[in-house]
Enzyme design. Structure first.
Site, PDB file in Angstrom:
ATOM      1  N   GLU C  60       0.827  -1.198   0.000  1.00 13.04           N
ATOM      2  CA  GLU C  60       0.000   0.000   0.000  1.00 13.04           C
ATOM      3  C   GLU C  60       0.864   1.252   0.000  1.00 13.04           C
ATOM      4  OE1 GLU C  60      -0.470  -2.643   1.880  1.00 13.04           O
ATOM      5  OE2 GLU C  60      -2.322  -3.405   1.016  1.00 13.04           O
ATOM      6  N   HIS C 129     -11.074  -6.475   8.433  1.00 11.93           N
ATOM      7  CA  HIS C 129     -11.811  -6.263   7.186  1.00 11.93           C
ATOM      8  C   HIS C 129     -13.105  -5.521   7.500  1.00 11.93           C
ATOM      9  CE1 HIS C 129      -9.209  -9.753   6.300  1.00 11.93           C
ATOM     10  NE2 HIS C 129      -9.230  -9.352   5.058  1.00 11.93           N
TER      11      HIS C 129
END
Ligand SMILES: Cc1ncc(C[n+]2csc(CCOP(=O)(O)OP(=O)(O)O)c2C)c(N)n1
Ligand SMILES: Cc1ncc(C[n+]2csc(CCOP(=O)(O)OP(=O)(O)O)c2C)c(N)n1
Ligand SMILES: [Mg+2]
Ligand SMILES: [Mg+2]
Lengths: 394, 324, 324, 394
Positions: C60, C129
């Site tokens: 990322e 998540h």
């Protein structure tokens, strides 16, 4: 590119105290040039295979920039000691790594600086006054006094924006080069950082993306022996910093970073590779930080004078000067004139910068967003109503 | 009792605890031979050696990630992040791992460590040597957050932090590293986490502050006093978990609140304090709680003294709130 | 007008803007051939090729760092972070670089990009998540933050975000990716940033929500209606900069507020909203503003429906606030 | 350690579709073993130089664990399709990389898992019921239903805690090993991750610290060809993943990851190096993810059946079975019994797990801190007062 050198072919290695030969592992990769590139030989001649073929005038120009940079460095340290500026971080001893590489860049190439590369910016044409205004963070500072000294930016000179966090510019330089490649623009990015920064997340990400996407990027790792008080040998156990290229499938080249022509030559070659679509190159520029890390640092606490003295004897400026003198391009008189002129120029700029007013109060709220949202307008108005607004010319 | 500044008091606490507990190790950039860029770890390298006072490669993620591993092993690492502005490369390890270890393993694993890091402005540090990121950690469940304002508390809170069973972020207000001085007992003592301190009792307004801004709050309070406003000043000391009782008790008395912090206003810790006061003392409020904070901009260099919520900005807020 | 779900509407916006503006590029993990793990970028790879829809290495930090570089070059990258829980390895690039570029360079450099990332719980995602990290970005000056609740807004807000001159975090509530359906105009239109929407007018209490929790707020409002409480429900749509006018107008009418969000309560965006309402409508408040939020714990798996601030938790808060 | 191999000495390279030979650069480093280590030869014999010398019983035990793991994987996928569990992420096709390496660990060594290593945990003694309870996130789950399925932790088995963010365990494993080294405990950490994770910040930090501080750590890189839909060839431009060791001055070794004995042998050697104070080793275990990334993934969208079929023919379980059969250690009957027993054991555990109640509501607030602070007590009490508390047995 030279053929695969044998592991023994790196005799220069021992010369550099901060060289990581410690594990005795000598990788050999056709990706890496281990023997540090040198162009200016001890006997005053030049390695013909590597001679970048600069004109005499250009060489003198680069030398003058090195000297000016040096004088600015010394003088700014004094100004900081006098409390007239807040901070300076310079390039004393590393001039060849910076001026040599920046000189090799083509006009369209972009420079992503670390924080020691004001010499590159001056070489690219930023007026000295602009740089000095940044050192004072005054109202004329193009970054509006918002950042510390030496955190300039130079869009007009194809030169990025300095920030303090180590390494962030590396990934950005890769993205910039990648974008140019997508748009089929012939443009290479040069990104500066210290050997300490190879430990950052950013080096890893930048080099990895550069490898996968074959971006035209030149990674200029100034291995100056130290990351503040941490020696290069404690930064990584790799044999050399150039070896890290292997992990990313890019080229790695070691360069005598105190040899201006070597830095020029290696950088130019890396730029040409990038421009030809052959991807990125990591240059390990072997040099030494002769001064403290910055004006906040006292290096006596962690390193020996002997080490510094050894490197003083390899001063890149002296080396280039000797070389120019041998060719009849330089002499004492020119040196004195240059030094006087450089000091006078700087003094003049300092005078102007010191007189300039600080940035206006309301400038503190501008440029957070393109348009100022209500909450910043409110905060601005509140401050401008306050007692201190007057002192700032309100 | 010896006089110490903050740097000395923190150094003293580290030395004391390292002598006492051989599981305590210090690691970070430049913490070794040179004793840290602010010299907070000075002398520890000489006394404890490079196995317990460790200069690391330049990677905050590496520092915190390996420190978590050490903590899982049973050591008590006290990593230093050179400036809290540089904590963000380690943010993932802190918020995704450190904060959640006990919870996510059903209590099997605890990653107990104390991250020391200088915070705040006022030393001409600009964008990246001045920030105060406390709210970015308070929001993340599982972390304790401490910020002392004086040498006595600094030593006592650090000792308490190291002995506390949970991970702690220990923010050191660098502006007062050397400016704040005071008597510090030799030897062992702790200042309990989670307890604020009323520094100056008062009855008209409650000023809540911590770290370097406490002195600005006190300055504003004494100026307010000249105007006949008697402000109570609270030093939070531990930011999280918050000592809500001390706050609410004070607000119930004064009905008026000014919260001071250096971090930007929006989603700063001040907003949480205001929201909690609403929850717990709404009917006691006689005026809207006010925040005097850093602006919602990056931290500026030249104008830093305009950016900081110094006494000259706190005072009008105190007066207006008192007179509301 | 075609019916679309959120995934389709966002896909439609991306496709439209990529056709119109060849500077727009999409990059991220698995965004290419497979069209993203939620299929939001489905088909773009086939239409625009691997030079504009780019599968990246698993980093990322690399995604955002290089995207910033692309933006400096003049492209308009729309990176995807696979789950907002995984944005933290890129946090340093976002908060230290992306947010500050324009400011720190005196306006010379702008790093304009839009980070798309799914947020929120309710899909059995557990700790990693399910999170909603908006306040960790709102606190950082220089970022805009958007979170649509329906397909129409999703398309219009994404187009507005891509065209906006500032960096935007575009949070996509994954729980309603496919559940929220509605008419979405073909072709170009935008929904302006910074404008909230009153979804249900009412007079007794103001409920402020966004994203997936909007539906819970509406559910609670309709249950409250059965008890004679007429709640006004506001969908913020843009979280930052906040549409304070719409909020204050509503609070002036109702005097009572319930803020709903999934993120943990402490230092969540709700605290900022409460603090701002105090500043701007204190005298209109008839009850303490209440926050109904995720708890101050990591996001749990099995008990996620107990953790989320669903209608069954909002309703009592609405009733109590109305009856305060 | 073998002497420096020549660049040609890597013939196995082409066999692996996801091998990164693409740039044609072949680094040669004494740090790296390029030719993938193999122990079980095609003709059924064993490389005597590498034979780990396991007893027959131990080999059969390891094979049984591989098969049980396979059966659990298949059955859990079905349970997920039936909506009875929320998620599963398995090790189909990668059993040898996991079981082979975990088997090589000494009792005192610690395992830092990625998310596919439940086989290692079962091998280390965690009862199947405990694992299945975790899959259901029920009240008996040792992590109290707080994490997704397959996010177990196993302190009692010297086994860490699974978390989703890629790579975070790597740096932690290095810190753990480093701490053990400081305390002079003879303990090595084994840390698992996929080839995709080599792109993470964490791999860089972990490997760099491991190199500098010579920590006893074995980096187990399961190169299974894919990171969800991204092929290994797009993850890095390095020639091999083992080559990344060079950047950190640690050992790198390529291993045929579908050869259980090779994985065992290479891991054991790396553990012994670490235990002798020679530092860390990066093992690139060449294998293949035969199934989707997890139950959330459909690999047909991004890869060809032919590739999968090619790898199916190299099934590590079949390979080990054939090898055991040749030695008379295994036969069809044993296989049938094992499969039936494994399926029955699992079914029994599932039955128990499904009946178990969910974790109690108040458990949601525990373990955030050691002692619950006031704000969590308040939040808990509020929830317990609410309408849903009843449904949870209040
Ligand atoms: C992320 C981050 N961590 C720490 C620092 C503090 N710091 C500034 S310069 C520096 C050392 C840099 O060393 P090196 O990369 O070798 O560059 P050099 O200064 O030698 O040119 C450190 C630790 C920082 N600026 N950013
Ligand atoms: C920081 C982070 N980014 C993204 C993800 C989403 N994700 C989960 S697994 C995965 C691929 C991992 O590939 P690899 O490392 O090769 O391991 P494998 O699954 O093949 O075993 C991704 C992208 C994540 N969990 N964490
Ligand atoms: Mg350096
Ligand atoms: Mg993989």
């Amino acid at each position: 590119m030279s053929a695969t050198p044998s592991p023994k072919a790196a005799p220069g290695v021992k010369e550099f105290a901060h060289d990581n030969g410690k594990n005795g592992h000598h990788a050999v990769s056709p990706l890496v040039t281990y023997e540090p590139i040198r162009v200016m030989r001890e006997d005053g001649s030049v390695d013909p295979a590597r001679d970048p073929g600069l004109t005499d005038a250009r060489m003198v120009e680069l030398y003058c920039t090195m000297v000016r940079t040096r004088i600015i460095d010394e003088r700014l340290v004094t100004l900081q000691r006098q409390g007239r500026i807040g901070f300076h971080i310079g390039s004393l001893g590393e001039e060849a790594t910076i001026i040599g590489s920046a000189a090799a860049a083509r006009k369209q190439d972009w420079i992503f600086p670390c924080y020691r590369e004001f010499g590159a910016l001056l070489l690219r044409g930023m007026p000295l006054q602009t740089y000095v205004d940044n050192m004072f963070g005054n109202g004329n500072d193009t970054v509006k006094g918002r950042q510390m000294p030496d955190h300039y930016s130079g869009r007009a000179y194809n030169f990025g924006s300095v920030s303090s966090p180590i390494g962030t510019q590396i990934t950005q330089a890769v993205g910039f080069a990648w974008a140019a490649k997508m748009k089929k623009d012939d443009l290479v990015t040069l990104v500066y950082f210290g050997e300490g920064a190879t430990s950052s997340n950013e080096f890893h990400n930048g080099a990895n993306f550069a490898g996968v996407f074959k971006t035209p990027t030149v990674f200029l790792c100034r291995n100056n022996g130290w990351a503040i008080s941490v020696p290069a040998s404690k930064q990584s156990a790799s044999q050399t910093f150039a070896d890290k290229a292997i992990a990313y499938g890019i080229r790695g080249v070691r360069v005598d970073g105190n040899d201006l022509l070597a830095v020029y030559s290696a950088t130019r070659e890396a730029i040409e590779r990038g421009s030809r679509g052959e991807g990125a190159t990591l240059l390990e520029l072997l040099t030494y930080r002769l001064s403290g890390h910055s004006t906040s640092d006292d290096p006596k606490a962690y390193r020996k004078d002997a080490e510094v003295d050894q490197w003083k004897s390899k001063d890149p400026n002296v080396r280039f000067r000797t070389w120019l003198e041998r060719r009849g391009l330089w002499n004492d008189k020119k040196q004195t004139e240059l030094e006087e002129q450089a000091a006078a120029d700087l003094q003049e700029c300092v005078k102007v910068a010191e007189k300039a007013p600080p940035p206006p109060l309301e400038s503190m709220f501008e440029d957070v967003f393109q348009e100022m949202p209500w909450h910043l307008r409110e905060q601005r108005d509140e401050l401008l109503k306050g007692p201190r607004a007057k002192g700032h010319g309100h | 009792m010896p006089q110490m500044n903050m740097v000395q008091a923190i150094n003293d606490a580290l030395r004391l605890e390292m002598r006492k507990n051989d599981k305590v190790v210090v690691l970070g950039e430049d913490v070794g031979k040179v004793g840290g860029v602010f010299r907070v770890t000075a002398g520890l390298y000489d006394e404890f050696g490079d196995d317990r006072v460790i200069d690391t490669p330049l990677s905050e993620g590496g520092i915190i990630g390996t420190a978590i591993g050490m903590a899982l092993y049973g050591l008590v690492p006290v990593p230093e992040i050179q400036f809290s502005d540089f904590i963000f490369p380690a943010y993932d390890q802190i918020v995704s791992e450190l904060a959640k270890f006990r919870y996510r393993s059903g209590g099997e694993f605890v990653s107990k460590l104390v991250i020391r890091t200088p915070v705040g402005g006022g030393i001409r540090g600009g964008h990246y040597h001045s920030q105060s990121p406390e709210s970015q950690f308070i929001h993340v469940a599982g972390l304790k957050v401490v910020c002392p304002s004086n040498p006595y508390d600094a030593k006592g809170l650090l000792l308490a932090s190291i002995r506390d069973p949970d991970p702690v972020l220990f923010f050191e207000p660098k502006r007062i590293y050397r400016a704040a001085k005071g008597d510090v007992p030799e030897g062992d003592y702790t200042v309990p986490l989670g307890k604020a301190q009323v520094i100056k009792p008062g009855k008209h307004v409650t000023i809540i502050a911590w770290g370097a801004m406490l002195y600005e709050a006190l300055d504003a309070a004494s100026q307010a006093m000249e105007k006949g406003i008697d402000a109570e000043v609270i030093d939070l000391r531990t930011l999280w978990p918050l000592d809500i009782d001390t706050i609410i008790e004070s607000v119930k008395k004064t009905g008026r609140v000014v919260v001071v912090h250096e971090a930007p206003k929006s989603c700063g810790f001040g907003s949480e304090i205001v929201a909690l006061i609403n929850e717990k003392a709404f009917l006691h409020l006689e005026a809207p709680p006010v925040r005097v904070t850093g602006f919602d901009t990056p931290f500026p260099y030249t104008l830093e003294m305009e950016y900081l919520p110094l006494a000259h900005r706190i005072l009008p807020a105190v007066v207006q709130t008192a007179q509301y």
